[in-house]
Write a protein that holds these residues in place. Structure first.
Motif, PDB file in Angstrom:
ATOM      1  N   MET A 140      33.683  35.065  47.936  1.00 59.17           N
ATOM      2  CA  MET A 140      33.671  34.154  46.786  1.00 59.17           C
ATOM      3  C   MET A 140      33.065  32.795  47.126  1.00 59.17           C
ATOM      4  SD  MET A 140      34.843  35.905  44.273  1.00 59.17           S
ATOM      5  CE  MET A 140      34.069  37.349  45.043  1.00 59.17           C
ATOM      6  N   ASN A 160      38.817  29.278  39.828  1.00 58.95           N
ATOM      7  CA  ASN A 160      39.850  29.097  40.849  1.00 58.95           C
ATOM      8  C   ASN A 160      41.160  29.766  40.446  1.00 58.95           C
ATOM      9  OD1 ASN A 160      38.204  27.580  42.570  1.00 58.95           O
ATOM     10  ND2 ASN A 160      38.684  25.671  41.507  1.00 58.95           N
ATOM     11  N   ALA A 208      37.952  35.911  50.141  1.00 58.34           N
ATOM     12  CA  ALA A 208      37.629  34.483  50.086  1.00 58.34           C
ATOM     13  C   ALA A 208      36.205  34.219  50.549  1.00 58.34           C
ATOM     14  CB  ALA A 208      38.623  33.693  50.944  1.00 58.34           C
ATOM     15  N   ILE A 235      32.239  35.834  39.847  1.00 53.10           N
ATOM     16  CA  ILE A 235      32.960  36.602  40.865  1.00 53.10           C
ATOM     17  C   ILE A 235      32.142  37.811  41.302  1.00 53.10           C
ATOM     18  CG2 ILE A 235      34.998  38.062  41.238  1.00 53.10           C
ATOM     19  CD1 ILE A 235      36.605  36.084  39.620  1.00 53.10           C
ATOM     20  N   CYS A 266      40.823  33.504  41.083  1.00 53.60           N
ATOM     21  CA  CYS A 266      40.961  33.783  42.522  1.00 53.60           C
ATOM     22  C   CYS A 266      42.413  33.665  42.963  1.00 53.60           C
ATOM     23  CB  CYS A 266      40.081  32.819  43.320  1.00 53.60           C
ATOM     24  SG  CYS A 266      38.310  33.087  43.110  1.00 53.60           S
TER      25      CYS A 266
END
Length: 368
Positions: A223, A174, A220, A241, A177
């Motif tokens: 992912m 997270n 997004a 990823i 990202c």
């Protein structure tokens, strides 16, 4: 109980099929999923309460400091006025008041700065605690859905254990990202907004903003399978990823539509329910009903949201890679024996890790 074999025989190829699987898993395994949601709420409530009480204590202490400084001013003025005439004591009072005001302001300012740092430190600790708890239960829900697809009844203890083990990789994923999002925003700002600060072209800014939003949506969406890969395939955050993008890039539109429609309907339902609860919460009994209804809504929506992404992940993997139930059981280590692949078929030897009565005759025959 959901027949897991049909997930692999007839994988979800459209939005309705995805939703059918999500609600089927939710309905048949509501007890375990709701129990996990309840544990998550019980873990978050003490964190929120402790943070609120500590911040309230700091603010009240700061308010007391301000009140004390004002009372000191009043006491000084009263003593000077009663001890002599105003004209003869005015200069002395003014000098004392000026000195006292300066020292009080400095002390009050330092106290406010110290309180601000304390509140900021508490906020950082609060955010860290919420992130850790959320990561644990994200992994726990994914593990529960994975065991359903593997043909097992999910065990909440095993799910929480998997959540603790995968907490740090999920947090790192997270964070990566988030870094990508911030870097993309900074790049967009300095490439489009900053050069036009003196003479902005709103049409160009709007077009670049649309491109920026579309890029973030694509990223997004790509992912979506990342967390499932960490929990199920034991991937590292960086590997998750690249693997998630490879798995999702050909189905970006499908994945986005699944998530967009799901969350849109959910938000509309939440708004309607919240409006009704606000209308009935004017009395004490209505307030109690409102609180109970919000708890029920938490227990319903939490598992539903957590079930969507793993279901999309399995749909993609079954269609693109031909994932079988046996391979999934091996990924989840639900069997103690070894797995051999012969001519594309998975053959298991050994006894299942969990004693399923339907499998015991097979295990005994294998042992003989």
């Amino acid at each position: 109980m959901v027949d897991a074999t049909r997930f692999f025989a007839h994988p979800a190829r459209d939005i309705c099929s995805i939703y059918s699987q999500v609600f089927g898993i939710f309905k048949d395994h509501f007890k375990t999923l709701a129990l996990l949601a309840l544990f998550q709420a019980l873990a978050l409530i003490p964190v929120v309460l402790v943070f609120g009480f500590l911040v309230a204590g700091i603010l009240l202490s700061q308010q007391g400091n301000v009140a004390n400084s004002m009372n000191t001013d009043d006491d000084l003025f009263g003593a000077t006025y009663s001890g002599g005439s105003w004209n003869s004591q005015g200069s002395e009072w003014s000098d004392q008041q000026s000195t006292l005001d300066t020292s009080q302001l400095a002390s009050l300012g330092m106290s406010m700065v110290s309180s601000a740092f304390e509140v900021f430190g508490l906020f950082i600790a609060y955010v860290a605690a919420v992130i850790c708890i959320s990561a644990i239960f994200q992994a726990a829900f994914i593990r529960a859905v994975s065991e359903v697809f593997a043909g097992h009844e999910p065990n909440w203890k095993a799910c929480l254990r998997a959540g603790r083990e995968k907490m740090l990789p999920i947090i790192c994923f997270n964070i990566i990202c988030l870094i990508v999002f911030v870097a993309t925003y900074i790049l967009w700002f300095f490439a489009t907004i900053y050069p036009q600060l003196g003479n902005p072209h709103f049409g160009l800014i709007f077009l670049s903003f649309v491109i920026f939003v579309l890029a973030l949506i694509v990223f997004a969406t790509g992912m979506r399978a990342g967390l499932s890969l960490i929990v199920i395939e034991n991937k590292s955050p960086v590997t998750a990823i690249t693997r998630s993008w490879d798995l999702c890039k050909s189905k970006i539109g499908f994945i986005f539509c699944c998530a967009f429609c799901f969350y849109t309907v959910e938000i509309i339902c939440q708004m309607i329910i919240s409006s009704l609860l606000t209308a009935i919460s004017t009395s004490n009994s209505g307030l109690a009903v409102s609180v109970a209804a919000r708890w029920i809504m938490w227990l319903l929506l939490g598992p539903l949201n957590a079930t969507l992404n793993p279901t999309i992940y399995f749909s993609l993997r079954i269609q693109k890679e031909g994932l079988s139930m046996e391979q999934l059981q091996g990924d989840l280590s639900l069997f103690d024996g070894s797995i051999e692949l012969q001519n594309g078929a998975s053959i298991f030897s050994g006894v299942p890790a969990r004693e399923d009565p339907s499998l015991m005759p097979i295990a005994k025959a294998t042992a003989v």
